[in-house]
Design a protein around this motif. Structure first.
Motif, PDB file in Angstrom:
ATOM      1  N   PHE A  16       0.832  -1.190   0.000  1.00  0.00           N
ATOM      2  CA  PHE A  16       0.000   0.000   0.000  1.00  0.00           C
ATOM      3  C   PHE A  16       0.872   1.249   0.000  1.00  0.00           C
ATOM      4  O   PHE A  16       1.913   1.296   0.663  1.00  0.00           O
ATOM      5  CB  PHE A  16      -0.893   0.023   1.240  1.00  0.00           C
ATOM      6  CG  PHE A  16      -1.781  -1.187   1.361  1.00  0.00           C
ATOM      7  CD1 PHE A  16      -1.281  -2.400   1.804  1.00  0.00           C
ATOM      8  CD2 PHE A  16      -3.112  -1.113   1.012  1.00  0.00           C
ATOM      9  CE1 PHE A  16      -2.082  -3.524   1.898  1.00  0.00           C
ATOM     10  CE2 PHE A  16      -3.931  -2.232   1.105  1.00  0.00           C
ATOM     11  CZ  PHE A  16      -3.414  -3.428   1.548  1.00  0.00           C
ATOM     12  N   PHE A  71      -4.968   7.462   1.505  1.00  0.00           N
ATOM     13  CA  PHE A  71      -4.714   6.284   0.684  1.00  0.00           C
ATOM     14  C   PHE A  71      -4.480   6.675  -0.776  1.00  0.00           C
ATOM     15  O   PHE A  71      -5.201   7.509  -1.349  1.00  0.00           O
ATOM     16  CB  PHE A  71      -5.905   5.327   0.782  1.00  0.00           C
ATOM     17  CG  PHE A  71      -5.852   4.191  -0.186  1.00  0.00           C
ATOM     18  CD1 PHE A  71      -6.672   4.173  -1.299  1.00  0.00           C
ATOM     19  CD2 PHE A  71      -4.952   3.150  -0.005  1.00  0.00           C
ATOM     20  CE1 PHE A  71      -6.631   3.125  -2.199  1.00  0.00           C
ATOM     21  CE2 PHE A  71      -4.895   2.105  -0.905  1.00  0.00           C
ATOM     22  CZ  PHE A  71      -5.724   2.096  -2.005  1.00  0.00           C
ATOM     23  N   THR A 117      -3.068   0.384  -3.940  1.00  0.00           N
ATOM     24  CA  THR A 117      -2.780  -0.961  -3.466  1.00  0.00           C
ATOM     25  C   THR A 117      -2.277  -1.795  -4.632  1.00  0.00           C
ATOM     26  O   THR A 117      -2.855  -1.749  -5.727  1.00  0.00           O
ATOM     27  CB  THR A 117      -4.032  -1.645  -2.898  1.00  0.00           C
ATOM     28  OG1 THR A 117      -4.645  -0.814  -1.926  1.00  0.00           O
ATOM     29  CG2 THR A 117      -3.654  -2.972  -2.250  1.00  0.00           C
ATOM     30  N   TYR A 152      -0.973  -5.862  -5.603  1.00  0.00           N
ATOM     31  CA  TYR A 152      -1.055  -7.203  -5.055  1.00  0.00           C
ATOM     32  C   TYR A 152      -0.094  -8.204  -5.675  1.00  0.00           C
ATOM     33  O   TYR A 152       0.243  -9.211  -5.039  1.00  0.00           O
ATOM     34  CB  TYR A 152      -2.485  -7.747  -5.182  1.00  0.00           C
ATOM     35  CG  TYR A 152      -3.444  -7.129  -4.199  1.00  0.00           C
ATOM     36  CD1 TYR A 152      -4.361  -6.171  -4.598  1.00  0.00           C
ATOM     37  CD2 TYR A 152      -3.429  -7.509  -2.869  1.00  0.00           C
ATOM     38  CE1 TYR A 152      -5.233  -5.602  -3.693  1.00  0.00           C
ATOM     39  CE2 TYR A 152      -4.303  -6.940  -1.945  1.00  0.00           C
ATOM     40  CZ  TYR A 152      -5.194  -5.997  -2.372  1.00  0.00           C
ATOM     41  OH  TYR A 152      -6.057  -5.436  -1.468  1.00  0.00           O
ATOM     42  N   GLU A 179      -7.743  -1.802   2.281  1.00  0.00           N
ATOM     43  CA  GLU A 179      -7.314  -0.417   2.469  1.00  0.00           C
ATOM     44  C   GLU A 179      -7.894   0.143   3.761  1.00  0.00           C
ATOM     45  O   GLU A 179      -9.097   0.007   4.025  1.00  0.00           O
ATOM     46  CB  GLU A 179      -7.774   0.452   1.296  1.00  0.00           C
ATOM     47  CG  GLU A 179      -7.105   0.144  -0.015  1.00  0.00           C
ATOM     48  CD  GLU A 179      -7.771  -1.006  -0.768  1.00  0.00           C
ATOM     49  OE1 GLU A 179      -7.251  -1.368  -1.839  1.00  0.00           O
ATOM     50  OE2 GLU A 179      -8.785  -1.537  -0.281  1.00  0.00           O
ATOM     51  N   GLN A 180      -7.038   0.798   4.544  1.00  0.00           N
ATOM     52  CA  GLN A 180      -7.481   1.483   5.748  1.00  0.00           C
ATOM     53  C   GLN A 180      -7.605   2.973   5.459  1.00  0.00           C
ATOM     54  O   GLN A 180      -6.800   3.543   4.726  1.00  0.00           O
ATOM     55  CB  GLN A 180      -6.479   1.269   6.888  1.00  0.00           C
ATOM     56  CG  GLN A 180      -6.393  -0.165   7.359  1.00  0.00           C
ATOM     57  CD  GLN A 180      -5.459  -0.336   8.530  1.00  0.00           C
ATOM     58  OE1 GLN A 180      -5.094   0.626   9.212  1.00  0.00           O
ATOM     59  NE2 GLN A 180      -5.070  -1.574   8.794  1.00  0.00           N
ATOM     60  N   PHE A 181      -8.604   3.586   6.076  1.00  0.00           N
ATOM     61  CA  PHE A 181      -8.836   5.017   5.903  1.00  0.00           C
ATOM     62  C   PHE A 181      -8.643   5.710   7.252  1.00  0.00           C
ATOM     63  O   PHE A 181      -9.204   5.271   8.258  1.00  0.00           O
ATOM     64  CB  PHE A 181     -10.234   5.249   5.346  1.00  0.00           C
ATOM     65  CG  PHE A 181     -10.405   4.655   3.987  1.00  0.00           C
ATOM     66  CD1 PHE A 181     -10.888   3.358   3.833  1.00  0.00           C
ATOM     67  CD2 PHE A 181     -10.036   5.356   2.857  1.00  0.00           C
ATOM     68  CE1 PHE A 181     -11.013   2.788   2.578  1.00  0.00           C
ATOM     69  CE2 PHE A 181     -10.166   4.798   1.590  1.00  0.00           C
ATOM     70  CZ  PHE A 181     -10.648   3.513   1.456  1.00  0.00           C
TER      71      PHE A 181
END
Lengths: 112, 112
Positions: free
Chosen positions: A34, A46, A49, A51, B100-102
Motif C-alpha cells: 500500500f 490512501f 494498493t 497485489y 485499504e485502511q482510511f
C-alpha cells in the motif's frame, strides 16, 4: 522477521524534476503493498494498493509499481503541491485480522 | 467518501490524568485501528477491533486500553498519562474484505 524499508528518508526536487521513491520489503508472503500520502499534521491519505509482481497503478503524476522484492513510487514532473511524506505498508496476516506494517516514510519536498 | 473523525486535533494533559481519545467512522466499517506516530519510528499499531466489543492488542499496547461499544465508535484510553505518551494518535477503519485502511485527521497529544 517481516519488515519494510523506505529510501531515501528525504528527497528534494525541483519542480518538473522526475524521480522515484523506493519501498523494499522482506515478508514471508506478500498479500498487498500500500502507498499513502501524508501532509504535515494530518492523517495518511490512501493512494494505491498493489497485489502482484508486475502490477502498476497510476494517479495523476504518480505511478506505483511492484516487483517481488520492492515497490517504486514514480513521480513525473512533480509540482510543489506534491510535497508530502509518502508511506508504504504491507499487509500482515500475523494476527487474527490483516494489519498494515508501515515503513518510516520518505519526505518529499518540491521547490518551485 | 469514507469519513473518519477524531474528537480533538490538539490535546494537552497532565501526567497521571486519564485521557480519552474518540474516533468515529460513518461507513459502517467492521474494523477499526489505533496507531501512534513518532518521528523516526513511523506508525505503530496500539490496538484494533474487528467487531463491537472485540479488541486485540497491536504491537505496543502497554499503557493503553480501548473500548468499542458501538460499531461506529472506537475509543483509546490512557489510564494514567505519562510524558512518553506524547505523540500523534491516528485512528483508521476498513471494511471486511477490503484491505485499504482510511485514516482520521489525528490527535496531537502532549502530556506535561
Amino acid at each position: 522477521e517481516d519488515q519494510v524499508t523506505q529510501s531515501p528518508e528525504a528527497l528534494r526536487l525541483q519542480e518538473g524534476e522526475s524521480s522515484s521513491l523506493n519501498c523494499s520489503y522482506t515478508v514471508s508472503g506478500l498479500r498487498g503493498l500500500f502507498w499513502y500520502r501524508q501532509d504535515p499534521g494530518k492523517g495518511p491519505e490512501f493512494l494505491f494498493t498493489l497485489y502482484s509482481a508486475g502490477e502498476e497503478k497510476e494517479k495523476e503524476r504518480l505511478k506505483a509499481t511492484l516487483t517481488k522484492k520492492e515497490s517504486f513510487l514514480h513521480i513525473t514532473a512533480p509540482k510543489p503541491e506534491d510535497s508530502a511524506t509518502y508511506l508504504c505498508a504491507f499487509l500482515n496476516y500475523g494476527g487474527s485480522q490483516g494489519n498494515l506494517i508501515f515503513g518510516k516514510g520518505t519526505k518529499l519536498s518540491v521547490k518551485p | 467518501d469514507v469519513k473518519v473523525t477524531q474528537s480533538s486535533r490538539y490535546l494537552v494533559k497532565r501526567t497521571g490524568e486519564k485521557v480519552f481519545l474518540e474516533c468515529v467512522q460513518d461507513m459502517d466499517h467492521e474494523n477499526m485501528f489505533w496507531y501512534r506516530q513518532d518521528p523516526g519510528l513511523g506508525l505503530r499499531l496500539i490496538y484494533f477491533s474487528y467487531d463491537v466489543k472485540m479488541k486485540e492488542k497491536g504491537d505496543i499496547p502497554e499503557g493503553y486500553s480501548v473500548s468499542r461499544e458501538k460499531k461506529e465508535r472506537f475509543s483509546l484510553i490512557l489510564e494514567s498519562a505519562s510524558t512518553n505518551q506524547t505523540s500523534m494518535y491516528l485512528c483508521a477503519s476498513r471494511t471486511s474484505g477490503i484491505n485499504e485502511q482510511f485514516f482520521g485527521p489525528g490527535t496531537r497529544l502532549t502530556v506535561l
